[in-house]
Write an enzyme that holds these catalytic residues in place. Structure first.
Site, short mmCIF file in Angstrom:
data_model
loop_
_atom_site.label_atom_id
_atom_site.label_comp_id
_atom_site.label_asym_id
_atom_site.label_seq_id
_atom_site.Cartn_x
_atom_site.Cartn_y
_atom_site.Cartn_z
N HIS A 184 14.16 36.42 14.42
CA HIS A 184 14.97 35.28 13.99
C HIS A 184 16.30 35.26 14.73
O HIS A 184 17.21 34.51 14.38
CB HIS A 184 15.24 35.38 12.49
N ARG B 49 4.22 30.30 -0.77
CA ARG B 49 4.60 29.46 -1.91
C ARG B 49 3.74 28.20 -1.92
O ARG B 49 2.83 28.08 -2.71
CB ARG B 49 6.10 29.11 -1.85
#
Length: 315
Positions: free
Chosen positions: A106, A258
């Site tokens: 990242h 999710r």
């Protein structure tokens, strides 16, 4: 050093991060300085591939896809993609693994291990609608115990827009990576848009295989597109992961999956918040070549935000 940020104005919201050299990391990461030094010592192979993205932009999903392409199979890996994120301690785990290795980060380009840049490793820059990133990271960071994320969605959105969240500002991240793509033409960088891959996975995965110079049959790519659908991947992947990394999260379980939807952000953004976000995006990204059509030129059916203003507004 631990640092706690509080949302502006009367918006309820705060988050705790660990700061190192101006960068914000999860507070649960121990001894970042030592890990950073170890990461920089990583000896890359020219055949390694690094998936570079802002958090919650689809790294785990694309890692699965690239791993399948390299292995020329549609079987889901039993590995945990997070183990291969360089700044999370992946170096010691993968240094002895035979290349090509599928890694992730990242970080900014200049922060990657020197050997990755010197050997011009193939980089995959994954970009996702920042509204979806904000909603996904809100739910994910809420579950990190030491992040101590408090307040409402509106408070978190305020922090997100100010870059006072883990891994700093989304806009700055996107701008720096565009600059890298323009100034490092000799370093192969493939841009993959999360939303495009969701809409047409076969086409985007075929482009990935071509970029990686892999000879994968179209039938296999089609099978990979089917097997990596969220509904297909969630159960077997969670079973394989078990409770790895669980201690740092609420419920002692790593919250990897999710919803996996590209437009779930519309259930959280109010119409006013969305209008404000679009304006901020247009102002901050006006000089970028990368422009997300869903923001700068949304279709008539693209704005499906919640109608009420129970979360208030940043402005």
């Amino acid at each position: 050093m631990l640092k706690t940020f509080v949302a502006n104005g009367e918006l309820p919201g705060s988050i705790t991060v660990k700061e190192y050299d101006g960068r914000y990391f999860p507070a649960s990461i121990p001894d970042i300085a030592s890990q950073w030094k170890l990461m920089q010592s990583f000896e890359a192979d020219s055949n390694d591939v690094i998936i570079c993205s802002y958090p919650k932009s689809g790294f785990h999903w694309i890692w699965e896809v690239v791993t399948m392409l390299f292995n020329n199979t549609s079987n889901i890996s039993k590995e945990l993609p997070a183990k291969y994120i360089l700044e999370f301690g992946a170096v010691s785990k993968v240094q002895q693994s035979p290349p090509p290795r599928v890694l992730g980060s990242h970080l900014y380009y200049e922060e990657l291990p020197v050997s990755i840049r010197q050997k011009k490793c193939r980089l995959i820059n994954v970009i996702r609608d920042p509204r979806a990133v904000a909603v996904s990271s809100f739910h994910f960071f809420t579950k990190i115990k030491e992040a101590k994320l408090k307040g409402t969605w509106s408070g978190y959105l305020n922090l997100f827009l100010d870059g006072k969240v883990m891994f700093n500002d989304w806009f700055h991240h996107a701008q720096l990576w565009e600059s890298v793509r323009q100034s490092n033409s000799d370093n192969p960088i493939h841009v993959l848009y999360y939303e495009d891959a969701k809409k047409n996975p076969f086409y985007e995965f075929k482009r990935l295989a071509r970029f990686l110079q892999l000879d994968v049959k179209e039938s296999t790519i089609m099978a990979i597109a089917e097997k990596t659908k969220f509904s297909e991947m969630k159960a077997p992947k969670e079973a394989a992961i078990g409770h790895n990394f669980g201690n740092a999260f609420a419920g002692n379980k790593y919250p990897l999956y999710r919803k996996g939807q590209e437009d779930d952000w519309k259930s959280y953004f109010t119409l006013q918040q969305n209008a404000e976000f679009e304006q901020i995006y247009k102002e901050r990204m006006q000089y970028n070549k990368v422009q997300l059509k869903s923001i700068v030129n949304p279709g008539n059916n693209d704005t499906g935000c919640v109608e009420d203003t129970r979360y208030g507004s940043k402005l």
